[in-house]
Scaffold this motif. Structure first.
Motif, PDB file in Angstrom:
ATOM      1  N   LYS A 143      32.849  73.438 122.207  1.00  0.00           N
ATOM      2  CA  LYS A 143      33.562  74.380 121.340  1.00  0.00           C
ATOM      3  C   LYS A 143      35.081  74.286 121.480  1.00  0.00           C
ATOM      4  CE  LYS A 143      29.901  76.140 119.475  1.00  0.00           C
ATOM      5  NZ  LYS A 143      29.617  75.950 118.027  1.00  0.00           N
ATOM      6  N   GLY A 144      35.564  73.290 122.217  1.00  0.00           N
ATOM      7  CA  GLY A 144      37.001  73.040 122.263  1.00  0.00           C
ATOM      8  C   GLY A 144      37.769  73.863 123.272  1.00  0.00           C
ATOM      9  N   CYS A 145      37.095  74.365 124.292  1.00  0.00           N
ATOM     10  CA  CYS A 145      37.759  75.192 125.298  1.00  0.00           C
ATOM     11  C   CYS A 145      38.169  74.370 126.518  1.00  0.00           C
ATOM     12  CB  CYS A 145      36.827  76.313 125.756  1.00  0.00           C
ATOM     13  SG  CYS A 145      36.343  77.443 124.445  1.00  0.00           S
ATOM     14  N   ARG A 146      39.076  74.933 127.283  1.00  0.00           N
ATOM     15  CA  ARG A 146      39.396  74.409 128.610  1.00  0.00           C
ATOM     16  C   ARG A 146      38.467  75.122 129.576  1.00  0.00           C
ATOM     17  NH1 ARG A 146      43.075  75.388 132.913  1.00  0.00           N
ATOM     18  NH2 ARG A 146      43.621  73.415 133.962  1.00  0.00           N
ATOM     19  N   VAL A 147      37.758  74.353 130.416  1.00  0.00           N
ATOM     20  CA  VAL A 147      36.676  74.924 131.215  1.00  0.00           C
ATOM     21  C   VAL A 147      36.918  74.675 132.705  1.00  0.00           C
ATOM     22  CG1 VAL A 147      34.191  75.012 131.595  1.00  0.00           C
ATOM     23  CG2 VAL A 147      35.081  74.514 129.314  1.00  0.00           C
ATOM     24  N   ILE A 148      36.824  75.752 133.471  1.00  0.00           N
ATOM     25  CA  ILE A 148      37.003  75.696 134.917  1.00  0.00           C
ATOM     26  C   ILE A 148      35.726  76.205 135.573  1.00  0.00           C
ATOM     27  CG2 ILE A 148      38.311  76.580 136.888  1.00  0.00           C
ATOM     28  CD1 ILE A 148      40.616  77.011 134.743  1.00  0.00           C
ATOM     29  N   GLY A 149      35.187  75.437 136.476  1.00  0.00           N
ATOM     30  CA  GLY A 149      33.993  75.842 137.195  1.00  0.00           C
ATOM     31  C   GLY A 149      34.330  76.405 138.565  1.00  0.00           C
ATOM     32  N   ILE A 150      33.415  77.163 139.106  1.00  0.00           N
ATOM     33  CA  ILE A 150      33.475  77.617 140.490  1.00  0.00           C
ATOM     34  C   ILE A 150      32.134  77.263 141.118  1.00  0.00           C
ATOM     35  CG2 ILE A 150      33.763  79.577 142.065  1.00  0.00           C
ATOM     36  CD1 ILE A 150      35.262  81.035 139.831  1.00  0.00           C
ATOM     37  N   ALA A 151      32.166  76.504 142.209  1.00  0.00           N
ATOM     38  CA  ALA A 151      30.936  76.044 142.845  1.00  0.00           C
ATOM     39  C   ALA A 151      31.171  75.933 144.348  1.00  0.00           C
ATOM     40  CB  ALA A 151      30.491  74.700 142.258  1.00  0.00           C
ATOM     41  N   GLY A 152      30.109  75.703 145.098  1.00  0.00           N
ATOM     42  CA  GLY A 152      30.208  75.665 146.544  1.00  0.00           C
ATOM     43  C   GLY A 152      30.071  74.272 147.115  1.00  0.00           C
ATOM     44  N   GLY A 153      31.167  73.712 147.613  1.00  0.00           N
ATOM     45  CA  GLY A 153      31.136  72.409 148.255  1.00  0.00           C
ATOM     46  C   GLY A 153      31.762  71.316 147.416  1.00  0.00           C
ATOM     47  N   GLU A 154      32.302  70.328 148.108  1.00  0.00           N
ATOM     48  CA  GLU A 154      32.996  69.226 147.427  1.00  0.00           C
ATOM     49  C   GLU A 154      32.060  68.435 146.526  1.00  0.00           C
ATOM     50  OE1 GLU A 154      35.416  65.102 148.606  1.00  0.00           O
ATOM     51  OE2 GLU A 154      34.894  66.580 150.154  1.00  0.00           O
ATOM     52  N   ARG A 155      30.826  68.202 146.989  1.00  0.00           N
ATOM     53  CA  ARG A 155      29.882  67.406 146.194  1.00  0.00           C
ATOM     54  C   ARG A 155      29.579  68.089 144.867  1.00  0.00           C
ATOM     55  NH1 ARG A 155      24.464  67.445 145.282  1.00  0.00           N
ATOM     56  NH2 ARG A 155      24.174  69.203 146.705  1.00  0.00           N
ATOM     57  N   LYS A 156      29.332  69.391 144.909  1.00  0.00           N
ATOM     58  CA  LYS A 156      29.020  70.114 143.673  1.00  0.00           C
ATOM     59  C   LYS A 156      30.223  70.157 142.737  1.00  0.00           C
ATOM     60  CE  LYS A 156      25.157  73.035 145.061  1.00  0.00           C
ATOM     61  NZ  LYS A 156      24.617  74.404 145.101  1.00  0.00           N
ATOM     62  N   CYS A 157      31.402  70.365 143.294  1.00  0.00           N
ATOM     63  CA  CYS A 157      32.595  70.417 142.442  1.00  0.00           C
ATOM     64  C   CYS A 157      32.850  69.073 141.770  1.00  0.00           C
ATOM     65  CB  CYS A 157      33.810  70.843 143.269  1.00  0.00           C
ATOM     66  SG  CYS A 157      33.817  72.609 143.665  1.00  0.00           S
ATOM     67  N   ARG A 158      32.592  68.008 142.483  1.00  0.00           N
ATOM     68  CA  ARG A 158      32.761  66.675 141.891  1.00  0.00           C
ATOM     69  C   ARG A 158      31.757  66.461 140.763  1.00  0.00           C
ATOM     70  NH1 ARG A 158      32.843  64.185 146.284  1.00  0.00           N
ATOM     71  NH2 ARG A 158      30.653  63.558 146.398  1.00  0.00           N
ATOM     72  N   LEU A 159      30.520  66.902 140.968  1.00  0.00           N
ATOM     73  CA  LEU A 159      29.491  66.797 139.927  1.00  0.00           C
ATOM     74  C   LEU A 159      29.907  67.574 138.680  1.00  0.00           C
ATOM     75  CD1 LEU A 159      26.382  66.007 139.339  1.00  0.00           C
ATOM     76  CD2 LEU A 159      25.930  68.389 139.949  1.00  0.00           C
ATOM     77  N   VAL A 160      30.427  68.773 138.881  1.00  0.00           N
ATOM     78  CA  VAL A 160      30.824  69.633 137.764  1.00  0.00           C
ATOM     79  C   VAL A 160      31.875  68.951 136.893  1.00  0.00           C
ATOM     80  CG1 VAL A 160      32.091  71.760 137.238  1.00  0.00           C
ATOM     81  CG2 VAL A 160      30.173  71.815 138.837  1.00  0.00           C
ATOM     82  N   VAL A 161      32.822  68.280 137.521  1.00  0.00           N
ATOM     83  CA  VAL A 161      33.902  67.631 136.777  1.00  0.00           C
ATOM     84  C   VAL A 161      33.458  66.279 136.213  1.00  0.00           C
ATOM     85  CG1 VAL A 161      36.219  66.642 136.953  1.00  0.00           C
ATOM     86  CG2 VAL A 161      35.703  68.833 138.058  1.00  0.00           C
ATOM     87  N   GLU A 162      32.852  65.464 137.060  1.00  0.00           N
ATOM     88  CA  GLU A 162      32.555  64.082 136.657  1.00  0.00           C
ATOM     89  C   GLU A 162      31.321  63.958 135.774  1.00  0.00           C
ATOM     90  OE1 GLU A 162      32.332  61.785 140.222  1.00  0.00           O
ATOM     91  OE2 GLU A 162      34.444  62.109 140.755  1.00  0.00           O
ATOM     92  N   GLU A 163      30.310  64.767 136.008  1.00  0.00           N
ATOM     93  CA  GLU A 163      29.062  64.645 135.255  1.00  0.00           C
ATOM     94  C   GLU A 163      28.973  65.628 134.090  1.00  0.00           C
ATOM     95  OE1 GLU A 163      26.900  62.241 135.722  1.00  0.00           O
ATOM     96  OE2 GLU A 163      28.115  61.447 137.362  1.00  0.00           O
ATOM     97  N   PHE A 164      29.476  66.851 134.302  1.00  0.00           N
ATOM     98  CA  PHE A 164      29.354  67.870 133.259  1.00  0.00           C
ATOM     99  C   PHE A 164      30.624  68.025 132.432  1.00  0.00           C
ATOM    100  CE2 PHE A 164      26.214  69.732 136.428  1.00  0.00           C
ATOM    101  CZ  PHE A 164      25.118  69.180 135.792  1.00  0.00           C
ATOM    102  N   GLY A 165      31.705  67.354 132.820  1.00  0.00           N
ATOM    103  CA  GLY A 165      32.897  67.303 131.979  1.00  0.00           C
ATOM    104  C   GLY A 165      33.817  68.498 132.035  1.00  0.00           C
ATOM    105  N   PHE A 166      33.669  69.369 133.061  1.00  0.00           N
ATOM    106  CA  PHE A 166      34.614  70.480 133.216  1.00  0.00           C
ATOM    107  C   PHE A 166      36.011  69.927 133.478  1.00  0.00           C
ATOM    108  CE2 PHE A 166      30.690  72.532 133.501  1.00  0.00           C
ATOM    109  CZ  PHE A 166      30.761  73.872 133.846  1.00  0.00           C
ATOM    110  N   ASP A 167      37.030  70.694 133.156  1.00  0.00           N
ATOM    111  CA  ASP A 167      38.411  70.258 133.385  1.00  0.00           C
ATOM    112  C   ASP A 167      38.826  70.384 134.836  1.00  0.00           C
ATOM    113  OD1 ASP A 167      39.508  69.735 130.555  1.00  0.00           O
ATOM    114  OD2 ASP A 167      38.509  71.672 130.344  1.00  0.00           O
ATOM    115  N   ALA A 168      38.236  71.328 135.558  1.00  0.00           N
ATOM    116  CA  ALA A 168      38.552  71.524 136.966  1.00  0.00           C
ATOM    117  C   ALA A 168      37.422  72.327 137.588  1.00  0.00           C
ATOM    118  CB  ALA A 168      39.886  72.259 137.133  1.00  0.00           C
ATOM    119  N   CYS A 169      37.360  72.305 138.923  1.00  0.00           N
ATOM    120  CA  CYS A 169      36.358  73.088 139.631  1.00  0.00           C
ATOM    121  C   CYS A 169      36.941  73.598 140.944  1.00  0.00           C
ATOM    122  CB  CYS A 169      35.097  72.265 139.892  1.00  0.00           C
ATOM    123  SG  CYS A 169      33.703  73.256 140.519  1.00  0.00           S
TER     124      CYS A 169
END
Length: 343
Positions: A170-196
């Motif tokens: 939908k064209g938004c800037r998306v920031i995730g919150i997750a627990g641990g470096e591995r999960k944050c990397r997944l959120v950005v690299e696999e799911f396309g979030f802008d930051a975590c």
């Protein structure tokens, strides 16, 4: 053919995390379907944080599981006997099947699914209640607009990962919150979030000031507690908060922690709204069609974390949700799909 059903029934209402003594493992003969009924061999079960709330006594959006009752769970399976004109032997279906190997059903809450279009676990994830929750919670309640900042907690989990991807579509800037470096990397690299933001190693409030300097327009909350309090301090004017879950509080033995910074809603003319996916049941086909299209176009990724252990593995597999061990949609494999099809 004589069959034995293995199932888990609720033996006691848990205090804190569910313990082995809260479950009763039962063996019983599989009944034959009566008029209008069908028999389903369960292949996969959906494991969800909401299951913990269903074990508690008291008023909620759905009746509690009773002591001695088969534990409620969504699932997918194959029809192996039918006296219901809507379903034929060999059909694959999804619905509330329970934590067991076989389910007798009248078919009222069942939906046919096609494993040729998507793997069966996807019908418990993006094309199931997970996808419906993300779709309606974000779009109907969050109402994101292109260019706005959307923050999602539990971003590596089943619902959160889909919410973030839809927000990007939908064209938004998306920031995730997750627990641990591995999960944050997944959120950005696999799911396309802008930051975590890693809530385990970072100060969430400080990190939000850096990655969302203009404030948060939409916050999709899956965890509650301290993370919700931190996001409340960073709201933009007119922000919308979607209360989907509060996994940080589900096993609390003390009083549930409510938001201390709620006055930010007043200051920023913001809103906080709870959502229950069952309220949108008559619109599920609408969401399914659009989610399936995004999947086929490669705009949306479905990630399932499948535990291959049969019904017997249920108690330990469920605890993975509350220990943060899963990524994406947690699914318990009960039976082999090929075996079910050969029966």
């Amino acid at each position: 053919m004589s069959r034995t059903n293995h199932q888990y029934r609720l033996a006691a209402r848990p205090v804190g995390l569910p313990r082995p003594t809260d479950w009763e493992y039962v063996e019983e003969p599989v009944g034959e379907p009566g008029e209008g009924e069908l028999l389903i061999e369960v292949i996969h079960l959906s494991l969800d944080p909401a299951m913990r709330g269903w074990m508690n006594e008291g008023k909620s959006y759905i009746r509690p599981v009773e002591i001695g009752e088969v534990m409620r769970a969504g699932g997918v399976g194959r029809v192996i006997a039918s006296h219901n004109p809507r379903f034929a032997v060999g059909d694959y279906v999804s619905g509330t099947l329970g934590v067991q190997e076989y389910c007798l059903s009248d078919g009222r809450d069942l939906t046919k699914v096609d494993p040729a279009l998507a793997p069966l676990p996807v019908y418990l994830g993006v094309l199931g209640m997970t996808g419906m929750t993300a779709y309606f919670g974000l779009l109907d309640i969050g109402q994101p607009e292109p260019g706005q900042t959307v923050v999602v907690s539990g971003a590596a989990g089943a619902v959160g990962s889909v919410v973030g991807q839809i927000a990007k579509i939908k064209g938004c800037r998306v920031i995730g919150i997750a627990g641990g470096e591995r999960k944050c990397r997944l959120v950005v690299e696999e799911f396309g979030f802008d930051a975590c933001i890693d809530y385990k190693s970072q100060d969430v409030r400080k990190a939000l000031r850096e990655v969302a300097p203009e404030g948060v327009d939409v916050y999709f909350d899956n965890v509650g507690g301290d993370v919700l309090d931190a996001v409340l301090t960073r709201l933009a004017r007119g922000a919308r908060i979607v209360i989907c879950g509060a996994i940080s509080q589900y096993n609390a033995t003390d009083q549930v922690k409510g938001p201390a910074n709620y006055m930010s809603l007043l200051v920023n003319r913001a809103s906080m709204t709870g959502m229950v996916v069952f309220d949108y049941a008559d619109r599920y086909p609408e969401a399914t069609a659009e989610l399936a299209q995004w999947l086929s176009e490669g705009k949306l990724r479905s990630l399932e974390d499948v535990v291959d252990g049969g019904v017997r593995a249920f108690p330990d597999a469920l605890l993975r949700l509350f220990k943060g061990d899963n990524t994406g949609k947690l699914v318990l494999k009960v039976a082999d799909e090929v075996k079910a099809a050969d029966e």
